[in-house]
Design a protein around this motif. Structure first.
Motif, PDB file in Angstrom:
ATOM      1  N   MET A 189      -6.469  12.058   9.951  1.00  0.00           N
ATOM      2  CA  MET A 189      -5.640  11.618   8.857  1.00  0.00           C
ATOM      3  C   MET A 189      -5.131  10.230   9.211  1.00  0.00           C
ATOM      4  O   MET A 189      -4.552  10.035  10.263  1.00  0.00           O
ATOM      5  CB  MET A 189      -4.510  12.616   8.678  1.00  0.00           C
ATOM      6  N   ALA A 190      -5.332   9.265   8.354  1.00  0.00           N
ATOM      7  CA  ALA A 190      -4.877   7.899   8.612  1.00  0.00           C
ATOM      8  C   ALA A 190      -3.368   7.820   8.452  1.00  0.00           C
ATOM      9  O   ALA A 190      -2.794   8.456   7.587  1.00  0.00           O
ATOM     10  CB  ALA A 190      -5.546   6.933   7.656  1.00  0.00           C
ATOM     11  N   GLN A 191      -2.739   7.014   9.284  1.00  0.00           N
ATOM     12  CA  GLN A 191      -1.296   6.983   9.265  1.00  0.00           C
ATOM     13  C   GLN A 191      -0.706   5.683   8.764  1.00  0.00           C
ATOM     14  O   GLN A 191       0.496   5.541   8.735  1.00  0.00           O
ATOM     15  CB  GLN A 191      -0.755   7.274  10.653  1.00  0.00           C
ATOM     16  N   ASP A 192      -1.522   4.683   8.403  1.00  0.00           N
ATOM     17  CA  ASP A 192      -0.925   3.513   7.776  1.00  0.00           C
ATOM     18  C   ASP A 192      -0.169   4.039   6.571  1.00  0.00           C
ATOM     19  O   ASP A 192      -0.667   4.861   5.827  1.00  0.00           O
ATOM     20  CB  ASP A 192      -1.996   2.541   7.292  1.00  0.00           C
ATOM     21  N   ALA A 193       1.015   3.588   6.414  1.00  0.00           N
ATOM     22  CA  ALA A 193       1.821   3.984   5.271  1.00  0.00           C
ATOM     23  C   ALA A 193       2.062   5.474   5.241  1.00  0.00           C
ATOM     24  O   ALA A 193       1.424   6.205   4.533  1.00  0.00           O
ATOM     25  CB  ALA A 193       1.167   3.517   3.979  1.00  0.00           C
ATOM     26  N   LYS A 194       2.987   5.927   6.001  1.00  0.00           N
ATOM     27  CA  LYS A 194       3.275   7.341   6.122  1.00  0.00           C
ATOM     28  C   LYS A 194       4.124   7.890   4.990  1.00  0.00           C
ATOM     29  O   LYS A 194       4.306   9.078   4.906  1.00  0.00           O
ATOM     30  CB  LYS A 194       4.043   7.616   7.414  1.00  0.00           C
ATOM     31  N   ARG A 195       4.713   7.048   4.193  1.00  0.00           N
ATOM     32  CA  ARG A 195       5.712   7.516   3.250  1.00  0.00           C
ATOM     33  C   ARG A 195       5.298   7.336   1.807  1.00  0.00           C
ATOM     34  O   ARG A 195       4.138   7.331   1.520  1.00  0.00           O
ATOM     35  CB  ARG A 195       7.006   6.811   3.583  1.00  0.00           C
ATOM     36  N   PRO A 196       6.257   7.099   0.885  1.00  0.00           N
ATOM     37  CA  PRO A 196       6.197   7.190  -0.551  1.00  0.00           C
ATOM     38  C   PRO A 196       4.988   7.858  -1.233  1.00  0.00           C
ATOM     39  O   PRO A 196       3.916   7.864  -0.706  1.00  0.00           O
ATOM     40  CB  PRO A 196       6.359   5.754  -1.033  1.00  0.00           C
ATOM     41  N   ALA A 197       5.224   8.399  -2.393  1.00  0.00           N
ATOM     42  CA  ALA A 197       4.196   9.108  -3.142  1.00  0.00           C
ATOM     43  C   ALA A 197       4.304   8.776  -4.614  1.00  0.00           C
ATOM     44  O   ALA A 197       5.060   7.909  -4.992  1.00  0.00           O
ATOM     45  CB  ALA A 197       4.364  10.608  -2.928  1.00  0.00           C
ATOM     46  N   LEU A 218       5.417   1.623   1.347  1.00  0.00           N
ATOM     47  CA  LEU A 218       6.286   1.156   2.427  1.00  0.00           C
ATOM     48  C   LEU A 218       5.525   1.192   3.748  1.00  0.00           C
ATOM     49  O   LEU A 218       5.060   2.239   4.173  1.00  0.00           O
ATOM     50  CB  LEU A 218       7.525   2.037   2.528  1.00  0.00           C
ATOM     51  N   LEU A 219       5.393   0.018   4.387  1.00  0.00           N
ATOM     52  CA  LEU A 219       4.707  -0.064   5.675  1.00  0.00           C
ATOM     53  C   LEU A 219       5.651  -0.268   6.841  1.00  0.00           C
ATOM     54  O   LEU A 219       5.268  -0.075   7.995  1.00  0.00           O
ATOM     55  CB  LEU A 219       3.689  -1.208   5.691  1.00  0.00           C
ATOM     56  N   GLY A 220       6.872  -0.692   6.578  1.00  0.00           N
ATOM     57  CA  GLY A 220       7.794  -0.948   7.669  1.00  0.00           C
ATOM     58  C   GLY A 220       9.092  -1.530   7.176  1.00  0.00           C
ATOM     59  O   GLY A 220       9.395  -1.498   5.979  1.00  0.00           O
ATOM     60  N   HIS A 255       5.507   1.310  10.342  1.00  0.00           N
ATOM     61  CA  HIS A 255       5.107   2.709  10.136  1.00  0.00           C
ATOM     62  C   HIS A 255       3.601   2.900  10.302  1.00  0.00           C
ATOM     63  O   HIS A 255       3.104   4.008  10.147  1.00  0.00           O
ATOM     64  CB  HIS A 255       5.501   3.192   8.738  1.00  0.00           C
ATOM     65  N   THR A 256       2.869   1.826  10.552  1.00  0.00           N
ATOM     66  CA  THR A 256       1.416   1.938  10.650  1.00  0.00           C
ATOM     67  C   THR A 256       1.008   2.417  12.038  1.00  0.00           C
ATOM     68  O   THR A 256       1.761   2.303  13.002  1.00  0.00           O
ATOM     69  CB  THR A 256       0.724   0.592  10.348  1.00  0.00           C
ATOM     70  N   GLN A 257      -0.185   2.950  12.123  1.00  0.00           N
ATOM     71  CA  GLN A 257      -0.751   3.391  13.403  1.00  0.00           C
ATOM     72  C   GLN A 257      -2.084   2.702  13.595  1.00  0.00           C
ATOM     73  O   GLN A 257      -2.951   2.869  12.750  1.00  0.00           O
ATOM     74  CB  GLN A 257      -0.960   4.908  13.411  1.00  0.00           C
ATOM     75  N   PRO A 258      -2.273   1.910  14.620  1.00  0.00           N
ATOM     76  CA  PRO A 258      -1.254   1.478  15.559  1.00  0.00           C
ATOM     77  C   PRO A 258      -0.267   0.531  14.884  1.00  0.00           C
ATOM     78  O   PRO A 258      -0.552  -0.042  13.826  1.00  0.00           O
ATOM     79  CB  PRO A 258      -2.042   0.771  16.662  1.00  0.00           C
ATOM     80  N   ALA A 288     -14.606   9.833   3.463  1.00  0.00           N
ATOM     81  CA  ALA A 288     -14.381  11.113   2.781  1.00  0.00           C
ATOM     82  C   ALA A 288     -13.695  12.086   3.736  1.00  0.00           C
ATOM     83  O   ALA A 288     -14.045  12.166   4.914  1.00  0.00           O
ATOM     84  CB  ALA A 288     -15.708  11.691   2.304  1.00  0.00           C
ATOM     85  N   GLY A 289     -12.695  12.794   3.234  1.00  0.00           N
ATOM     86  CA  GLY A 289     -11.992  13.783   4.034  1.00  0.00           C
ATOM     87  C   GLY A 289     -10.828  13.228   4.832  1.00  0.00           C
ATOM     88  O   GLY A 289     -10.147  13.975   5.532  1.00  0.00           O
ATOM     89  N   GLU A 290     -10.570  11.917   4.740  1.00  0.00           N
ATOM     90  CA  GLU A 290      -9.398  11.331   5.393  1.00  0.00           C
ATOM     91  C   GLU A 290      -8.436  10.861   4.321  1.00  0.00           C
ATOM     92  O   GLU A 290      -8.856  10.459   3.234  1.00  0.00           O
ATOM     93  CB  GLU A 290      -9.796  10.169   6.307  1.00  0.00           C
ATOM     94  N   TYR A 291      -7.129  10.901   4.650  1.00  0.00           N
ATOM     95  CA  TYR A 291      -6.106  10.599   3.649  1.00  0.00           C
ATOM     96  C   TYR A 291      -4.990   9.793   4.292  1.00  0.00           C
ATOM     97  O   TYR A 291      -4.641  10.009   5.452  1.00  0.00           O
ATOM     98  CB  TYR A 291      -5.506  11.906   3.089  1.00  0.00           C
ATOM     99  N   TYR A 292      -4.430   8.888   3.513  1.00  0.00           N
ATOM    100  CA  TYR A 292      -3.195   8.245   3.932  1.00  0.00           C
ATOM    101  C   TYR A 292      -2.067   9.244   3.719  1.00  0.00           C
ATOM    102  O   TYR A 292      -2.079  10.001   2.745  1.00  0.00           O
ATOM    103  CB  TYR A 292      -2.932   6.981   3.107  1.00  0.00           C
TER     104      TYR A 292
END
Length: 183
Positions: A1-9, A21-23, A40-43, A109-113
């Protein structure tokens, strides 16, 4: 699961103009207008891959171009267009750093922010609604969906593909899981 941008929907998941929101600008660095950025991004240095930034602070939004940036120890520092002094940088402390959804790279395919999963309804394999994703969190072993369940009860569901997470349908706004909410 990609972690750039962990928040808002939001509603339909792929709205290209939705802001993510990235940081946050957390402080100043030096006397020439550089800012410290909590990412909030990874890395964490991935935040430097996006420009322009939309800064939201004290009810105002402004777009700025990222001129340069780097990791400095355990933090990220950046120089922004139009920010030339420590005082100007200090005035940005607390500003949220946003980009539009269209600025994020497509995922396989199969990965999500993470922000694409927040707000989705979670159902078990029998179709019972367990709750809605309100946030995600990292643990040492795997990521975890945090749901708001019945009567506001918090339910934790591990993000383990195929074993627990059976299906993600962004268009329908549903995640199907093989999980007992009383676990």
């Amino acid at each position: 699961m990609a972690q750039d941008a962990k928040r808002p929907a939001g509603g339909l998941r792929a709205a290209a103009d939705r802001e993510i929101l990235l940081g946050e600008i957390s402080g100043v660095f030096g006397v020439r207008g550089w800012v410290k950025v909590y990412s909030h991004t990874q890395p964490r240095e991935n935040i430097l891959s996006y420009s322009p930034w939309r800064l939201r602070h004290r009810g105002e939004t402004r777009q700025v171009r990222l001129l340069e940036g780097r990791c400095q120890g355990k933090t990220v520092v950046a120089r922004l267009e139009g920010v030339e002094s420590r005082e100007q940088a200090e005035a940005l402390r607390g500003a949220g750093v946003f980009v539009t959804r269209s600025q994020l790279p497509p995922l396989p395919a199969g990965e999500y922010y993470w922000h694409d999963l927040i707000g989705l309804e979670v159902r078990d394999v029998e179709g019972r609604v367990l709750g809605r994703v309100i946030r995600l969190m990292e643990t040492g072993a795997n990521d975890v969906l945090v749901l708001e369940g019945p009567e506001g009860r918090e339910i934790l569901v591990p993000w383990i593909r195929d074993r627990v997470i059976r299906r993600v349908d962004l268009e329908a706004g549903v995640i199907e899981v093989d999980w007992d909410p009383d676990y």
